[in-house]
Design an enzyme around this catalytic site. Sequence first.
Site, PDB file in Angstrom:
ATOM      1  N   GLU A  31     -55.046  38.788  92.085  1.00 35.77           N
ATOM      2  CA  GLU A  31     -55.089  38.113  93.384  1.00 35.77           C
ATOM      3  C   GLU A  31     -54.418  38.956  94.469  1.00 35.77           C
ATOM      4  O   GLU A  31     -54.700  38.796  95.653  1.00 35.77           O
ATOM      5  CB  GLU A  31     -54.400  36.740  93.287  1.00 35.77           C
ATOM      6  CG  GLU A  31     -54.656  35.842  94.492  1.00 35.77           C
ATOM      7  CD  GLU A  31     -53.997  34.473  94.379  1.00 35.77           C
ATOM      8  OE1 GLU A  31     -53.538  34.116  93.267  1.00 35.77           O
ATOM      9  OE2 GLU A  31     -53.945  33.754  95.387  1.00 35.77           O
ATOM     10  N   HIS A  75     -55.116  27.179  98.109  1.00 36.13           N
ATOM     11  CA  HIS A  75     -55.152  27.347  96.675  1.00 36.13           C
ATOM     12  C   HIS A  75     -55.117  28.802  96.253  1.00 36.13           C
ATOM     13  O   HIS A  75     -54.431  29.188  95.326  1.00 36.13           O
ATOM     14  CB  HIS A  75     -56.426  26.681  96.158  1.00 36.13           C
ATOM     15  CG  HIS A  75     -56.648  26.842  94.700  1.00 36.13           C
ATOM     16  ND1 HIS A  75     -55.716  26.453  93.780  1.00 36.13           N
ATOM     17  CD2 HIS A  75     -57.685  27.353  94.008  1.00 36.13           C
ATOM     18  CE1 HIS A  75     -56.180  26.719  92.566  1.00 36.13           C
ATOM     19  NE2 HIS A  75     -57.349  27.277  92.676  1.00 36.13           N
ATOM     20  N   GLY A 134     -51.372  41.667  85.564  1.00 38.20           N
ATOM     21  CA  GLY A 134     -50.221  42.492  85.194  1.00 38.20           C
ATOM     22  C   GLY A 134     -49.976  42.501  83.699  1.00 38.20           C
ATOM     23  O   GLY A 134     -49.753  43.551  83.091  1.00 38.20           O
ATOM     24  N   HIS A 161     -58.823  24.594  98.540  1.00 42.50           N
ATOM     25  CA  HIS A 161     -59.491  23.929  97.423  1.00 42.50           C
ATOM     26  C   HIS A 161     -59.732  22.466  97.765  1.00 42.50           C
ATOM     27  O   HIS A 161     -58.831  21.774  98.223  1.00 42.50           O
ATOM     28  CB  HIS A 161     -58.606  24.042  96.178  1.00 42.50           C
ATOM     29  CG  HIS A 161     -59.332  23.709  94.919  1.00 42.50           C
ATOM     30  ND1 HIS A 161     -59.719  22.437  94.631  1.00 42.50           N
ATOM     31  CD2 HIS A 161     -59.750  24.488  93.890  1.00 42.50           C
ATOM     32  CE1 HIS A 161     -60.346  22.446  93.459  1.00 42.50           C
ATOM     33  NE2 HIS A 161     -60.377  23.682  92.993  1.00 42.50           N
ATOM     34  N   LEU A 180     -52.151  37.338  84.576  1.00 36.03           N
ATOM     35  CA  LEU A 180     -53.337  37.840  83.880  1.00 36.03           C
ATOM     36  C   LEU A 180     -53.541  39.332  84.131  1.00 36.03           C
ATOM     37  O   LEU A 180     -53.738  40.094  83.187  1.00 36.03           O
ATOM     38  CB  LEU A 180     -54.570  37.061  84.330  1.00 36.03           C
ATOM     39  CG  LEU A 180     -54.648  35.621  83.847  1.00 36.03           C
ATOM     40  CD1 LEU A 180     -55.948  34.992  84.305  1.00 36.03           C
ATOM     41  CD2 LEU A 180     -54.556  35.551  82.326  1.00 36.03           C
ATOM     42  N   LEU A 190     -59.764  34.010  87.185  1.00 34.52           N
ATOM     43  CA  LEU A 190     -59.301  34.420  85.857  1.00 34.52           C
ATOM     44  C   LEU A 190     -60.085  35.644  85.414  1.00 34.52           C
ATOM     45  O   LEU A 190     -59.540  36.591  84.848  1.00 34.52           O
ATOM     46  CB  LEU A 190     -59.482  33.271  84.865  1.00 34.52           C
ATOM     47  CG  LEU A 190     -58.731  31.978  85.206  1.00 34.52           C
ATOM     48  CD1 LEU A 190     -58.980  30.908  84.151  1.00 34.52           C
ATOM     49  CD2 LEU A 190     -57.241  32.252  85.309  1.00 34.52           C
ATOM     50  N   ARG A 200     -66.497  25.577  97.296  1.00 34.55           N
ATOM     51  CA  ARG A 200     -65.206  25.074  97.748  1.00 34.55           C
ATOM     52  C   ARG A 200     -65.057  25.038  99.265  1.00 34.55           C
ATOM     53  O   ARG A 200     -64.582  24.049  99.824  1.00 34.55           O
ATOM     54  CB  ARG A 200     -64.096  25.942  97.154  1.00 34.55           C
ATOM     55  CG  ARG A 200     -63.994  25.750  95.675  1.00 34.55           C
ATOM     56  CD  ARG A 200     -62.963  26.652  95.050  1.00 34.55           C
ATOM     57  NE  ARG A 200     -62.854  26.306  93.631  1.00 34.55           N
ATOM     58  CZ  ARG A 200     -62.088  26.961  92.772  1.00 34.55           C
ATOM     59  NH1 ARG A 200     -61.372  27.990  93.163  1.00 34.55           N
ATOM     60  NH2 ARG A 200     -62.036  26.576  91.510  1.00 34.55           N
TER      61      ARG A 200
END
Lengths: 659, 253, 262
Positions: free
Chosen positions: A432, A408, A45, A266, A43, A448, A337
């Site tokens: 990330e 995760h 890059g 997660h 996403l 995202l 989480r």
Amino acid sequence: MEFNANIPEGPLDQKWTKHKTKIKLVNPANRRKYHVIIVGSGLAGGAAAASLAEMGYNVSCFCYQDSPRRAHSIAAQGGINASKNYQNDGDSTFRLFYDTVKGGDFRSREANVYRLAEVSGNIIDQCVAQGVPFAREYGGLLANRSFGGAQVSRTFYARGQTGQQLLLGAYQQLSRQIGLGQVKMYNRHEMLDVVLVDGHAKGIITRNLVDGKIERFAGDCVILATGGYGNAFFLSTNAQGCNVTAAFRAYRRGAGFANPCYTQIHPTCIPVHGDQQSKLTLMSESLRNDGRVWAPKDRETAKKIREGKMHPGDVPEDERDYYLERKYPSFGNLAPRDISSRAAKEACDDGRGIASTGLGVFLDFRDAIQRFGKDTIAERYGNLFDMYNRITGDDPYTTPMMIYPAVHYTMGGLWVDYNLESNLPGLFVAGEANFSDHGANRLGASALMQGLADGYFVLPYTVGNYLGTQGLAAAGKVTTDAPEFEQAESDVRAKIDKLLSIQGTESPRSFHKRLGDITWSKCGMARDKAGLEQAIVEIQALKKEFWENVKVVGDANEINQELERAGRVADFMDFGELMCRDALMREESCGGHFRVEHQYTEEDEIVQSGYLSPGEAKRHDDEFGFVGIWKFEGEDQVPSLHKEMLEYEEVKFATRSYK
Amino acid sequence: MKLHLKIWRQKNANNPGGFEGYDLDDVSEDSSFLEMLDILNEQLVDKGQSPVAFDHDCREGICGMCSMMINGHAHGPEKATTACQLHMRHFKDGDTITIEPWRAKAFPVQKDLIVDRTAFDGIIQAGGFITARTGSAQDANLTPIGKEVADKAMDAAACIGCGACVAACPNGSAMLFSGAKVTHLNSLPQGKAERDRRVLSVVHAMDDAGFGNCTNYGECQEACPKEIKLDVIAKMNRDYALASVRSFFSKAG
Amino acid sequence: MSPIGLFRTSLAKKFVMAITGLILVGFVLGHMLGNLQVFGPPEAINKYAYFLHHILPWEVLWVVRIVLLVAVVLHIVSAVLLVIENRKARPETYEDQQLIQASFAARTMKYSGLIVLAFIIFHLLHFTVQSIDPAFRNLRFDIDGKDSQDAYAMIVLGFSNVGVSAFYILAMALLCWHLSHGVSSMFQSLGFRNEIWRTRLNRFALAFGLLIFAGFAIIPITSLISWYGGPDIVYASEIRQATENWDGETPIYVSYPESAKH
């Protein structure tokens, strides 16, 4: 100061706008003279490559997979947050910002998070324009759901494949630029080093994974969008190829690595089935909207279930412990989480775990099916139930799902300033791979958002600012003939030769697994001083053993997946040590980092008042309200710790309670 | 469980390949197919032999990287399942399993079970996109899209680009892959402006890459792990016909 | 689009297949309906034949013939190109490939097509060029005072040959086979098929193929039955009488019973 965050002046909600008006621009006619190197095609890059190429820059993009469409962003299931407030439920930029800072347990940088919330709406607009088929209502407008502990419905989704659709959106934009010749795409190329010339990142060294050729690429700046390091734990929900090598090579060249101990566990993954397991599969968090999490109240019952002597459906209602609902009545099964994961671990540590290994709890849809009917549940989660059935052979409609937390996402990453530029000028880090926006814990549906925000709406400005500042005279000045390239290439070659020459007796995969055992047990869901100290010693020993006894078959000049893995595992070991060091340094519990020495007990006033339950994570804001940045100080040397103090202007430190 | 594996081994694109047999013991029924291959590879490495190279990444059925013919079925005999999501409980103790790479002219073998699928990227580069410059988008809710239309687009967009359709097609045709992308984008109002250009470019790129023709066998639909339907091919055919007619007359005029 | 452009892309070839297929299917249906007039009085089919050959302007007949010829040629040319390209696209086969969906009919289109083609050539020589049996040209019929061909007798006489009839029935069976995939496929290639209509069209195609088979095959079957002593469904005995001792030169007028005229 080396780690200056360069946060623009002014009120929080005007920082980005003002910054954009002040930064340097590059004339459209001159942009083609600059060459931007982007490593990673997910996403962040992919979006950056497409956007910068659209603006007219010359872009080269690299990925280790056979196509940019395979980047692991594709696996995100749940959704993407945006403060559109389409649901009229009181959402706003500020609320998304606030939730993210709070969810990150007050360990993220305010200005970055605010910008993230600010551009979140643009991301949705952009994706819809690209043809991302988000879920819609019958009237044709976009549908939203509440996700991951948020009290507003701000999550946009495309069935259980949101990450896939967003990635394909970016991939299609990237492909268009490749077709136009504006981006040169290098598939099956792994970055093995970053090259600094006069302190600036000016190129990379790669290995062509098909023929093994070591190649040099020079550019005017380098963007790393290489994802997270979850595979340092061997078993994680990451793809097999996800690795820390690119980020770690940059670290070894002087880039600061921030908060490596912040890893997200997660809560809803399928439990480990045994020794032969290669990865863990995530079940979307959206399942917690209708599923109820429980473990048997009684250890004996749990034992019977583990041994297959009792069907979970036969456990009477009053013998079930719906522990999330019990402990966190207002959030219930939707608790964040880190909280949910830890609660599952507590139940299992108490001997009440299920699954053959005793490491599992139930996620039960019985009540939801009774209330809404099987058809409704099938419509909502049918594909997830099918996936669960495929993997485990159990039917979640009749037998409760088994879940257990798994690694995760990694909030830590290379340190970047407000411009997403690392302490090495010209080296940008996005998605990330950087540390910037999630603090110590990431909220669901925010990864995202961050990847795309960085790629579409931040880097296109800040990269231009850097290039503009360097001036036109610097464009294309550095070539691969520079001695620094020579040096970096020979370093890379030496490492490969070394790996191939050892010819010991143990496979890279086996070392990886052993590393994972150490990191997961001692630096996983719960950490303590003694364990971390021991982990560092064990990793050092393992590393020594690796360099003496690893067995890499095959040659350097062919497709050699063993060699690829060996190189990655070598970096994971060095990195694993760094991660433990960071966890040891951070004498507090926050978000994904839980130090057992630092938790609330009955003695704390806040517990006595009933605001918190004992066992909750205890932060020490006065001592640890900073970003921990590690700098490489040489082979086998202890890295140096640097601090970026976190200053909160809008949000006040508070203890998180989801009770 | 015990298994006998018959696997295609090929050193690289220039060498001819052939089958080799391997015996494997102690495979757990809960293992995935690729985990079974991991076990084999660990044993081969132990013996100093070259492990079987195969493409894989996410191992949760979404990245589309894993790609192999298992007993004559693309991704194996389970419906709507990628090789990485196929579990050994679907095989019996003592089974012989034949594993081959995808075979198509447009997907040359690079090593063992690894093939080169960049031809798919070429199709997307030719027209599998909506031209939408970053920053130029209107508000997302400004153009409503009926749920049925959005759902249909999503059905087609679910394609993971694994190439099973090409592998299963006796003609090595990429119609299902191309049709899925054309259907996804041409169904949406955002994609209308360049729908003719898109379908013409996509079909030409597909042909140039050396994929075969559709003879309406329907094998692709059966093999597709994401259950993409032949409808997408019909839609592409229709759009292509209309686009050809329109482009003919616009050129003639 | 230039004639070469027509074959340039894979989809264009499929369109050619579908459209020429459609033309040929239309012709086959019309031809079958025309033939079924054999079950009426001989005058009916003979008048129909006379209409086609003498009343209809010859330009029309030839336009139809040329269209059909071109359709056949294009159908074959694109089929050949498709087969060649498809072989190239899959140069290596699998050790064992399990086909799930592809029907046998779909996989044998090229063979059924080839046999049907061979039949068409024979059939044209037989009934149109009339070079197989010299008696055909001499079978005459009087239509309201105008001398015409006795198509009725040609059909019955032609099918009195067991070999000819067997080939004919076989060819029709293969045609049915060919159409059971082709007719439905045609809709797919032109883009008029979806998940719901696929099953319906597949059934329709099969039914259509069977109808065509039945409509054509019933003629040789009844001719043979009548010729070899079965019930007189067609006027076989009259035709046999008129042709049995033919001298090879004089025109033959079959003397149909009076009742046959109405």
